[in-house]
Design a protein around this motif. Structure first.
Motif, PDB file in Angstrom:
ATOM      1  N   ALA A   1      48.372  38.083  66.467  1.00 21.51           N
ATOM      2  CA  ALA A   1      48.754  36.882  67.213  1.00 21.51           C
ATOM      3  C   ALA A   1      49.426  37.252  68.528  1.00 21.51           C
ATOM      4  O   ALA A   1      50.183  38.223  68.593  1.00 21.51           O
ATOM      5  CB  ALA A   1      49.691  36.020  66.369  1.00 21.51           C
TER       6      ALA A   1
ATOM      7  N   ASP B   1      52.085  31.390  66.409  1.00 24.29           N
ATOM      8  CA  ASP B   1      50.712  31.296  65.915  1.00 24.29           C
ATOM      9  C   ASP B   1      50.582  31.797  64.478  1.00 24.29           C
ATOM     10  O   ASP B   1      49.622  31.457  63.776  1.00 24.29           O
ATOM     11  CB  ASP B   1      49.766  32.105  66.817  1.00 24.29           C
ATOM     12  CG  ASP B   1      49.728  31.571  68.237  1.00 24.29           C
ATOM     13  OD1 ASP B   1      50.028  30.375  68.432  1.00 24.29           O
ATOM     14  OD2 ASP B   1      49.414  32.358  69.157  1.00 24.29           O
TER      15      ASP B   1
ATOM     16  N   LYS C   1      44.172  33.938  69.326  1.00 25.13           N
ATOM     17  CA  LYS C   1      44.064  32.940  68.266  1.00 25.13           C
ATOM     18  C   LYS C   1      42.759  33.131  67.504  1.00 25.13           C
ATOM     19  O   LYS C   1      41.702  33.344  68.099  1.00 25.13           O
ATOM     20  CB  LYS C   1      44.141  31.537  68.858  1.00 25.13           C
ATOM     21  CG  LYS C   1      45.527  31.190  69.407  1.00 25.13           C
ATOM     22  CD  LYS C   1      45.588  29.753  69.883  1.00 25.13           C
ATOM     23  CE  LYS C   1      46.986  29.417  70.377  1.00 25.13           C
ATOM     24  NZ  LYS C   1      47.100  28.016  70.853  1.00 25.13           N
TER      25      LYS C   1
END
Length: 465
Positions: free
Chosen positions: A172, A177, A147
């Motif tokens: 990601a 995400d 992240k």
């Protein structure tokens, strides 16, 4: 057994600059006041300058000033540098009083110390920003997996160090995400394709807990198989096949898995050897290249030089230079001859008595003269004197994951395959194995050994085609 990582975090460029600055200060002092010294005094003060330099460099190294992971806080660095400077100055001052009692000799030494002090101050304030700016163009292409927010603090630590990297983007771990964000270039499950598409040299993976390790291991193995360096920002590690070492950036421990050497001193020596060898090669071979160019022009229509896009380190494209040894329609006729390919596996193409080769081409291939223009590639930095054979784009498109590893280093003008029976090795997997063997056992001395063997192979015209 793991390859030694001594020097992997050392900045040899900074050591070299520090050493040169001291000798520049000495040279300037000699130019200003050297006329008043006797020959014996010049020799004595030269020895004194060398001793000063050694003490200063060793003291800096003891203070970890040459470690790229050390945080660069100007006040702390300044304090450490001054400590090293005064230690070297006091130590050599004691020697100076033993060497000379003349006023002019002591004046010379004091001026040398003063000029050295000014150059060191100049270096402390200007070296790091200049180093960061210059190194950015030669830094490894890097992606961060995890992240984006998890890397904010890590980025802060990284920017305080002398570590340079060419940041490509975030990857990601989960597709969710990526929703609503353009910060990610892809998802972790597509890592192999991202490495190929963006020519990635190294990958950082942020590990938040030990449960992630099992799912991450497949990507560690993938990067190791492809020859791409992978760094885990974690508090634990589990060793696999690659060489590994642990370092830290701030409060983050990093375990690095790699198959290519990361020793910066050896890398610098290899590049210096490439530049010197490439320049010498161009100078010595220029008469031969002139005669060859004339012969090619007389023999068949077409350009003297053959330029082709080849695949370099970790998938980078570059133009390779050779003397044209084939007719100008050679690439079009290649498809017709694929059935006669002698290399097993169909990845590479090689054929004895290739009808596309011209009369002059057969001679210059036999003598390896057709490859002399590649000294230009070596000087440019797209190739090395010693490495793996530079593949074509269509060859690389057929590579399996483990075969990609053979292009994890710069291609070479010569290599282990070339000096191990160039035309006799017909199994591509065996060629890959030799390339991997070279990468795993690489050293400057191994390169020198291969260069000497190459000279013998060329003189004997052995296995050339």
């Amino acid at each position: 057994m793991n390859r030694s990582n001594v020097g992997a975090n050392t900045n040899p460029g900074q050591i070299l600059i520090d050493a040169l600055l001291v000798f520049m200060a000495y040279g300037l002092t000699l130019a200003l006041l050297g006329d008043d010294l006797t020959r014996q005094e010049v020799i004595q003060f030269t020895v004194l300058a060398v001793v000063f330099d050694l003490i200063y460099l060793l003291s800096n190294k003891e203070s970890f000033l040459y470690d790229v992971t050390m945080f660069f806080y100007l006040d702390r660095v300044f304090k450490k540098v001054m400590k090293s400077f005064f230690f070297a100055a006091v130590s050599t001052a004691a020697l100076m009083f033993l060497l000379t009692e003349s006023t002019k000799g002591r004046t010379f030494y004091l001026v040398f110390i003063a000029i050295t002090f000014l150059t060191i101050i100049f270096n402390v304030f200007l070296y790091r920003p200049l180093y960061k700016k210059v190194s950015r163009h030669h830094s490894p292409r890097t992606v961060f997996v995890g992240k984006k927010g998890a890397f904010d603090k890590f980025w802060g630590f990284l920017n305080k160090t002398s570590i340079c990297l060419d940041f490509v983007g975030y990857v990601a771990t989960e597709r969710e995400d990526m929703e609503g964000s353009d910060a990610y270039i892809g998802c972790l499950e597509d890592l192999e394709e991202l490495i190929k598409e963006y020519h990635i040299d190294q990958v950082y993976i942020m590990q938040k807990d030990v449960d992630q390790l099992k799912s991450t291991q497949q990507y560690i193995d993938l990067c190791v198989a492809m020859g791409v360096t992978i760094r885990l920002v974690v508090n634990f590690y589990k060793k696999r096949r690659a060489d590994s070492y642990v370092s830290t950036v701030g409060t983050y421990p990093i375990i690095t898995y790699h198959t290519v050497t990361l020793n910066t001193t050896e890398q610098m020596l290899k590049r210096l050897m490439d530049i010197a060898g490439g320049m010498i090669g161009l100078i010595l071979s220029s008469p031969i290249m002139l005669v060859t160019a004339i012969a090619i022009k007389i023999d068949s229509p077409g350009p003297v030089f053959f330029k082709q896009t080849r695949v370099g380190q970790n998938g980078r494209y570059f133009k390779i230079y050779k003397f044209r040894s084939m007719y100008i329609d050679a690439e079009e006729r290649k498809k017709e001859l694929m059935a006669q390919n002698e290399i097993q596996g169909g990845v590479m193409f090689k054929m004895k008595n290739d009808p596309r080769v011209t009369k002059v081409g057969r001679v210059i291939r036999k003598l390896s003269i057709d490859e002399l223009p590649q000294f230009l590639n070596v000087v440019q930095g797209t190739m090395s004197l010693v490495g793996t054979r530079p593949p074509t784009i269509d060859e690389v498109q057929k590579y399996k994951t483990n075969q990609w590893r053979r292009i994890s280093i710069k291609p070479g003008l010569t290599g282990l395959w070339q000096v191990s029976g160039r035309s006799n090795v017909l199994d591509f997997e065996e060629i890959v194995q030799m390339d991997v063997e070279y990468i795993d056992s690489w050293s400057i001395f191994e390169d020198i050994k291969i260069i000497l063997k190459t000279v013998l192979v060329v003189i004997r015209h052995k296995d050339a085609c």
